[in-house]
Design a protein around this motif. Structure first.
Motif, PDB file in Angstrom:
ATOM      1  N   ARG A 231     -12.681  89.002  -1.575  1.00  0.00           N
ATOM      2  CA  ARG A 231     -11.254  88.992  -1.877  1.00  0.00           C
ATOM      3  C   ARG A 231     -10.527  87.846  -1.177  1.00  0.00           C
ATOM      4  NH1 ARG A 231      -9.431  93.582  -2.016  1.00  0.00           N
ATOM      5  NH2 ARG A 231     -11.389  94.714  -1.967  1.00  0.00           N
ATOM      6  N   GLN A 232     -11.179  87.185  -0.228  1.00  0.00           N
ATOM      7  CA  GLN A 232     -10.608  85.998   0.404  1.00  0.00           C
ATOM      8  C   GLN A 232     -11.144  84.714  -0.221  1.00  0.00           C
ATOM      9  OE1 GLN A 232     -12.101  87.430   4.269  1.00  0.00           O
ATOM     10  NE2 GLN A 232     -10.017  87.167   5.068  1.00  0.00           N
ATOM     11  N   LEU A 234     -12.376  84.237  -3.430  1.00  0.00           N
ATOM     12  CA  LEU A 234     -11.946  83.991  -4.806  1.00  0.00           C
ATOM     13  C   LEU A 234     -10.549  83.359  -4.906  1.00  0.00           C
ATOM     14  CD1 LEU A 234     -13.369  87.008  -6.816  1.00  0.00           C
ATOM     15  CD2 LEU A 234     -13.768  84.587  -7.263  1.00  0.00           C
ATOM     16  N   PRO A 235      -9.547  83.866  -4.189  1.00  0.00           N
ATOM     17  CA  PRO A 235      -8.233  83.211  -4.257  1.00  0.00           C
ATOM     18  C   PRO A 235      -8.267  81.751  -3.810  1.00  0.00           C
ATOM     19  CG  PRO A 235      -8.009  85.398  -3.323  1.00  0.00           C
ATOM     20  CD  PRO A 235      -9.478  85.116  -3.399  1.00  0.00           C
ATOM     21  N   ASN A 238      -9.798  79.757  -6.662  1.00  0.00           N
ATOM     22  CA  ASN A 238      -8.826  79.648  -7.754  1.00  0.00           C
ATOM     23  C   ASN A 238      -7.743  78.622  -7.429  1.00  0.00           C
ATOM     24  OD1 ASN A 238      -7.376  80.865 -10.240  1.00  0.00           O
ATOM     25  ND2 ASN A 238      -5.861  81.008  -8.629  1.00  0.00           N
ATOM     26  N   TRP A 268     -16.252  91.246  -9.643  1.00  0.00           N
ATOM     27  CA  TRP A 268     -15.040  90.645 -10.208  1.00  0.00           C
ATOM     28  C   TRP A 268     -15.451  89.845 -11.420  1.00  0.00           C
ATOM     29  CZ3 TRP A 268     -13.347  85.774 -11.425  1.00  0.00           C
ATOM     30  CH2 TRP A 268     -11.961  85.582 -11.588  1.00  0.00           C
ATOM     31  N   ASN A 292      -9.944  90.106 -15.462  1.00  0.00           N
ATOM     32  CA  ASN A 292      -9.163  89.042 -14.834  1.00  0.00           C
ATOM     33  C   ASN A 292      -9.227  87.781 -15.689  1.00  0.00           C
ATOM     34  OD1 ASN A 292      -8.918  90.388 -11.925  1.00  0.00           O
ATOM     35  ND2 ASN A 292     -11.061  90.526 -12.549  1.00  0.00           N
ATOM     36  N   PHE A 303      -2.436  85.141  -8.914  1.00  0.00           N
ATOM     37  CA  PHE A 303      -3.870  85.402  -9.058  1.00  0.00           C
ATOM     38  C   PHE A 303      -4.156  86.897  -9.110  1.00  0.00           C
ATOM     39  CE2 PHE A 303      -8.188  85.904  -7.209  1.00  0.00           C
ATOM     40  CZ  PHE A 303      -8.889  85.248  -8.212  1.00  0.00           C
ATOM     41  N   GLU A 304      -5.066  87.283 -10.018  1.00  0.00           N
ATOM     42  CA  GLU A 304      -5.417  88.687 -10.229  1.00  0.00           C
ATOM     43  C   GLU A 304      -6.722  89.025  -9.515  1.00  0.00           C
ATOM     44  OE1 GLU A 304      -5.715  88.719 -14.424  1.00  0.00           O
ATOM     45  OE2 GLU A 304      -3.564  88.925 -14.776  1.00  0.00           O
ATOM     46  N   PHE A 305      -6.798  90.256  -9.010  1.00  0.00           N
ATOM     47  CA  PHE A 305      -8.017  90.666  -8.310  1.00  0.00           C
ATOM     48  C   PHE A 305      -8.334  92.117  -8.657  1.00  0.00           C
ATOM     49  CE2 PHE A 305     -10.836  91.736  -4.826  1.00  0.00           C
ATOM     50  CZ  PHE A 305     -11.586  90.576  -4.697  1.00  0.00           C
ATOM     51  N   ILE A 307     -11.308  94.640  -9.462  1.00  0.00           N
ATOM     52  CA  ILE A 307     -12.752  94.706  -9.251  1.00  0.00           C
ATOM     53  C   ILE A 307     -13.310  96.034  -9.754  1.00  0.00           C
ATOM     54  CG2 ILE A 307     -12.684  93.174  -7.260  1.00  0.00           C
ATOM     55  CD1 ILE A 307     -13.009  95.685  -5.500  1.00  0.00           C
TER      56      ILE A 307
END
Length: 566
Positions: A231-232, A234-235, A238, A268, A292, A303-305, A307
């Motif tokens: 979760r850290q 991927l953003p 992006n 994800w 997503n 940004f979408e997350f 999962i």
């Protein structure tokens, strides 16, 4: 090339030869004279002669053999052959041209016609010379381009490929329709065990599609090694792609976070086809759809997350593939996916043979002979041991350094717990101790287990009972996210002390939370009990640590890890 050229005249008739030589020289050209065809062959040099005038003998076969031999000696260099003929028979003249003759001059000679023909021939030679130079320049440019592409390809593959791809649990298929593959498959061991996987499909093909893979891979490998969470990571990927890629480029991707200790995954999916999870206990695979948008489409703020949490057992499998498989056509031009791949959804293929079955079917259907897009597939054979104790395999051996002696305290209140993962930063400080970097995976595993227990069971007061069932895992992590977002008070304190000498070192970690504590005396440190899909973390810590102690009613846990310096 200058307008004046060197001409070879070969004619057995001496008066005709002398007359033609005079006309050519009056027009400003250099002339080399041969008395017959044999002498013409001896005198011919493609580096000096630009035009050959060859007399047609009564025996046409002799003229033909001389012309063919001159062409052989020219070895690809364009040297026009003009036949000199007193025979106005159209059939004979046509035969001259059929053996690659460029033109003919009829006897008796007319200087005006000869001048016009030479002028036209000279223009052709000039254009041919220019074309030859351009072709040579293009050939050299092409060689340089191929070399640069090969160098770039090596750099690209070195950056985007990890030794982790050779893990026996991973099986990949990577087929590019160009020199560069717009698809990318990344795999990296996590410091606390388990693995991060990413399959990405950039828009476009070739080099333009592959460019975006470099920053993506750089962040993926570097941040995974440092212990950052999916979760850290991927953003950050992006945001980087959004900043550097053109507006019409993005990366459809699937990111898989495998947590070996919990026998669970977080998946994800942003724009890729459905991932297929094959469970031994289900008749059909679970389809993990895209929830997503692809990477590089949304701004960091949007940004979408979303999962999908999935628990697994030894023997389960996961299959991921790019949309090149959907676009693939058979040799007959029909859709490969519609005729073949649907069999996977109906569980007509054994879960652990999904990828090999796909490759065989693609070969049989002729898909790989003319692929319309890059095709990439990833199959993961899931086991509780995947990635465990593998993260430090490539770490260099210890070099003698000065002993370490340091300590610090890291305290996180509610705001920090909601928005910050402190473990990667703490790990970077801890592994500065001499010889400890090669045990980074052990240290991170200990630290992450202590921290997650303090946060989830101490501060958030979540119960592990929900993990009794496969569905419970998903519910547990959903509840974790909701509780963390709603957290208004609570704290976790991490205390670190490291000491070492020239022979060994000792690391003390103490994690204290603000929760109510728990009955730590009832914890069974049994790794062999595979019936319970949770509470294995503390049992693993008990094996890794020299000492594991609880205090303050279970709100504080102290772990001692010792290592030897080689």
């Amino acid at each position: 090339m200058e307008a004046n050229i060197t001409i070879l005249i070969a004619d057995e008739a001496t008066p005709d030869r002398v007359l033609l030589k005079t006309i050519f020289e009056q027009l400003g050209h250099a002339v080399v004279v041969a008395n017959d065809g044999r002498e013409a062959i001896d005198l011919f040099d493609p580096e000096l002669i630009q035009l050959v005038c060859l007399g047609v003998t009564p025996s046409f076969c002799n003229s033909r053999s001389v012309a063919l031999e001159i062409q052989r000696i020219a070895n690809g260099v364009f040297v026009p052959i003009v036949f000199l003929s007193g025979d106005r028979d159209s059939v004979s003249l046509l035969d001259c041209l059929k053996i690659s003759g460029t033109d003919y001059i009829s006897k008796p000679y007319c200087s005006t016609i000869i001048a016009a023909k030479l002028d036209a021939m000279t223009r052709i030679l000039v254009m041919q010379k220019t074309l030859a130079k351009q072709n040579q320049a293009l050939s050299q440019y092409n060689e340089m381009l191929v070399y640069e592409q090969e160098v770039a390809k090596v750099v690209y593959e070195n950056i985007t490929h990890s030794n982790c791809l050779s893990d026996p649990a991973l099986h990949t298929f990577h087929y590019g329709s160009h020199t560069f593959n717009g698809d990318v498959i990344l795999a990296a061991y996590k410091p606390n065990g388990g693995m991060h996987l990413l399959l990405g499909d950039f828009t476009g093909q070739g080099l333009s599609a592959a460019i975006g893979a470099l920053p993506l891979a750089d962040i993926f490998f570097d941040w995974t090694k440092k212990g950052f969470l999916m979760r850290q990571i991927l953003p950050e990927i992006n945001a980087r792609l959004k900043r550097i890629l053109p507006p019409d480029m993005f990366c459809s991707a699937a990111f898989i976070d495998i947590k070996a200790n919990d026998k669970s995954m977080e998946i994800w999916n942003g724009g890729l086809p459905d991932l297929l999870f094959f469970s031994q206990f289900e008749q059909q695979p679970k389809r993990l759809i895209s929830k997503n948008l692809p990477l590089g489409v949304l701004s960091p703020a949007d940004f979408e997350f979303a999962i999908d949490p999935v628990s697994f057992q030894a023997g389960d499998a996961l299959l991921v593939y790019s949309d090149g498989l959907f676009e693939a056509k058979t040799a007959q031009g029909t859709s490969f996916y519609e005729t073949m791949v649907a069999s996977l959804y109906n569980r007509e293929v054994l879960s652990h043979n999904g990828l090999s079955w796909l490759i065989d079917r693609m070969a049989q259907a002729g898909v790989l002979e003319s692929p319309h897009d890059d095709i990439s597939c990833l199959e993961v054979s899931l086991t509780p041991q995947i990635g465990v104790h593998s993260a430090d395999a490539s770490e260099p051996s210890y070099k003698q350094e000065a002993p370490a002696d340091f300590s610090f305290e890291y305290r996180l209140n509610a705001d920090s717990l909601r928005s910050t993962d402190p473990l990667p930063y703490i790990l970077q400080i801890i592994t500065t101790a001499p010889g400890l970097k090669q045990y980074a995976s052990h240290v991170f595993m200990i630290l992450s287990e202590l921290y997650s227990n303090a946060l989830e069971h101490g501060v958030l007061r979540l119960s592990s009972d929900k993990k009794n069932t496969l569905e419970g895992f998903a519910s547990y992590y959903e509840e974790r996210e909701q509780a963390l977002c709603a957290l208004e008070e609570g704290s976790v304190t991490i205390q670190v002390k490291a000491t070492s000498d020239s022979a060994s070192g000792e690391l003390e970690l103490r994690v204290t939370d603000s929760g109510p504590g728990f009955d730590y005396q009832s914890v069974a440190f049994d790794l062999d009990n595979t019936d319970v899909p949770y509470n294995r973390g503390l049992a693993l810590l008990n094996q890794l640590c020299e000492k594991l102690e609880f205090s303050h009613g279970g709100r504080s846990v102290s772990a001692c890890f010792r290592w030897q310096l080689n």
